[in-house]
Design a protein around this motif. Structure first.
Motif, mmCIF file in Angstrom:
data_model
loop_
_atom_site.group_PDB
_atom_site.id
_atom_site.type_symbol
_atom_site.label_atom_id
_atom_site.label_comp_id
_atom_site.label_asym_id
_atom_site.label_seq_id
_atom_site.Cartn_x
_atom_site.Cartn_y
_atom_site.Cartn_z
ATOM 1 N N HIS A 121 -1.368 -11.331 21.149
ATOM 2 C CA HIS A 121 -1.496 -12.072 19.891
ATOM 3 C C HIS A 121 -2.863 -12.731 19.940
ATOM 4 C CE1 HIS A 121 -0.317 -15.038 16.687
ATOM 5 N NE2 HIS A 121 0.131 -13.915 16.186
ATOM 6 N N HIS A 122 -2.980 -13.999 19.599
ATOM 7 C CA HIS A 122 -4.269 -14.662 19.807
ATOM 8 C C HIS A 122 -4.234 -15.355 21.170
ATOM 9 C CE1 HIS A 122 -1.878 -17.857 17.811
ATOM 10 N NE2 HIS A 122 -2.548 -18.668 18.611
ATOM 11 N N GLY A 123 -5.399 -15.540 21.746
ATOM 12 C CA GLY A 123 -5.471 -16.176 23.052
ATOM 13 C C GLY A 123 -5.818 -17.647 22.916
ATOM 14 N N VAL A 124 -5.119 -18.489 23.655
ATOM 15 C CA VAL A 124 -5.426 -19.922 23.673
ATOM 16 C C VAL A 124 -5.904 -20.252 25.087
ATOM 17 C CG1 VAL A 124 -4.582 -22.260 23.282
ATOM 18 C CG2 VAL A 124 -3.691 -20.363 21.901
ATOM 19 N N PHE A 125 -7.169 -20.613 25.186
ATOM 20 C CA PHE A 125 -7.820 -20.833 26.480
ATOM 21 C C PHE A 125 -8.536 -22.179 26.491
ATOM 22 C CE2 PHE A 125 -7.605 -16.247 25.964
ATOM 23 C CZ PHE A 125 -7.236 -15.796 27.222
ATOM 24 N N GLU A 174 -11.173 -11.860 12.437
ATOM 25 C CA GLU A 174 -10.636 -10.702 13.148
ATOM 26 C C GLU A 174 -9.126 -10.787 13.352
ATOM 27 O OE1 GLU A 174 -12.793 -9.484 16.686
ATOM 28 O OE2 GLU A 174 -14.571 -10.515 15.945
ATOM 29 N N LYS A 175 -8.453 -11.724 12.671
ATOM 30 C CA LYS A 175 -7.009 -11.878 12.831
ATOM 31 C C LYS A 175 -6.294 -10.551 12.650
ATOM 32 C CE LYS A 175 -5.507 -16.319 11.159
ATOM 33 N NZ LYS A 175 -5.008 -16.957 9.956
ATOM 34 N N ARG A 190 -6.792 -10.600 21.214
ATOM 35 C CA ARG A 190 -5.502 -10.151 20.689
ATOM 36 C C ARG A 190 -4.932 -9.021 21.533
ATOM 37 N NH1 ARG A 190 -5.302 -7.675 16.341
ATOM 38 N NH2 ARG A 190 -7.487 -7.392 15.828
ATOM 39 N N LYS A 191 -5.782 -8.088 21.926
ATOM 40 C CA LYS A 191 -5.296 -6.962 22.720
ATOM 41 C C LYS A 191 -5.000 -7.363 24.165
ATOM 42 C CE LYS A 191 -7.138 -3.442 19.771
ATOM 43 N NZ LYS A 191 -5.917 -2.738 19.387
ATOM 44 N N HIS A 192 -5.713 -8.362 24.675
ATOM 45 C CA HIS A 192 -5.497 -8.842 26.042
ATOM 46 C C HIS A 192 -4.217 -9.666 26.158
ATOM 47 C CE1 HIS A 192 -6.505 -10.142 30.082
ATOM 48 N NE2 HIS A 192 -6.534 -11.397 29.702
ATOM 49 N N THR A 193 -3.910 -10.457 25.125
ATOM 50 C CA THR A 193 -2.776 -11.379 25.202
ATOM 51 C C THR A 193 -1.547 -10.933 24.418
ATOM 52 O OG1 THR A 193 -3.445 -12.679 23.274
ATOM 53 C CG2 THR A 193 -4.365 -13.333 25.418
#
Length: 160
Positions: free
Chosen positions: A41-45, A115-116, A36-39
């Motif tokens: 929001h949520h990360g989709v990988f 962790e949302k 969340r902090k990197h993207t």
């Protein structure tokens, strides 16, 4: 049957380009605090074997070691999220937002949902309220605008 062309993509500024030689697996949507902090929001990988991933512009890639076992890659020029890389594995997770065109993949699952963040929690509390304004598309040359009516109820100006 011939070989399919690589699936290509880039960061926002184009300094980093990727090509994946082979079909993509189904991506995960990760809601962990670090993603969340990197993207934002949520990360989709999507996990890609390193032998099938080529990166052009590697000199623009910056790495942040977020734990002993994982580093996160981003473009040093535009800041775009690029990779989630478990350093002792033979694969790298590539951010789905990098791909230039539709990939034909579908989301496999959401992970670390406990962790949302706050923005993700609205939907869990009942979704968009009818009192919230929604986004509606006008013309391709016009920006999104808020209107009381909506043809796309999933597009909510309040971010839910």
């Amino acid at each position: 049957m011939g070989k399919l062309p690589p699936i290509t993509g880039s960061c926002l500024c184009g300094a980093v380009r990727i090509a994946v030689d082979g079909p993509l697996a189904q991506p995960d949507a990760c809601h962990c605090t670090e993603c969340r902090k990197h993207t934002g929001h949520h990360g989709v990988f999507v996990d890609v074997p390193q032998a099938q991933l080529s990166v052009t512009g590697e000199d623009a890639v910056r790495w942040y070691r977020s734990s002993e076992k994982v580093r996160r890659g981003f473009c040093g020029t535009c800041g775009a999220t690029l990779f989630w890389d478990p350093v002792e594995r033979d694969w790298t997770s590539v951010a789905m937002g990098l791909f230039d065109d539709a990939t034909g993949t579908t989301l496999k699952m959401h992970i670390f949902v406990a962790e949302k963040g706050a923005a993700s929690s609205r939907r869990a509390r009942g979704g968009c309220s009818s009192k919230r304004k929604r986004l509606r598309w006008r013309e391709p040359s016009s920006p999104w605008r808020c209107t009381a009516e909506s043809t796309k109820p999933s597009m909510c100006a309040s971010g839910c």
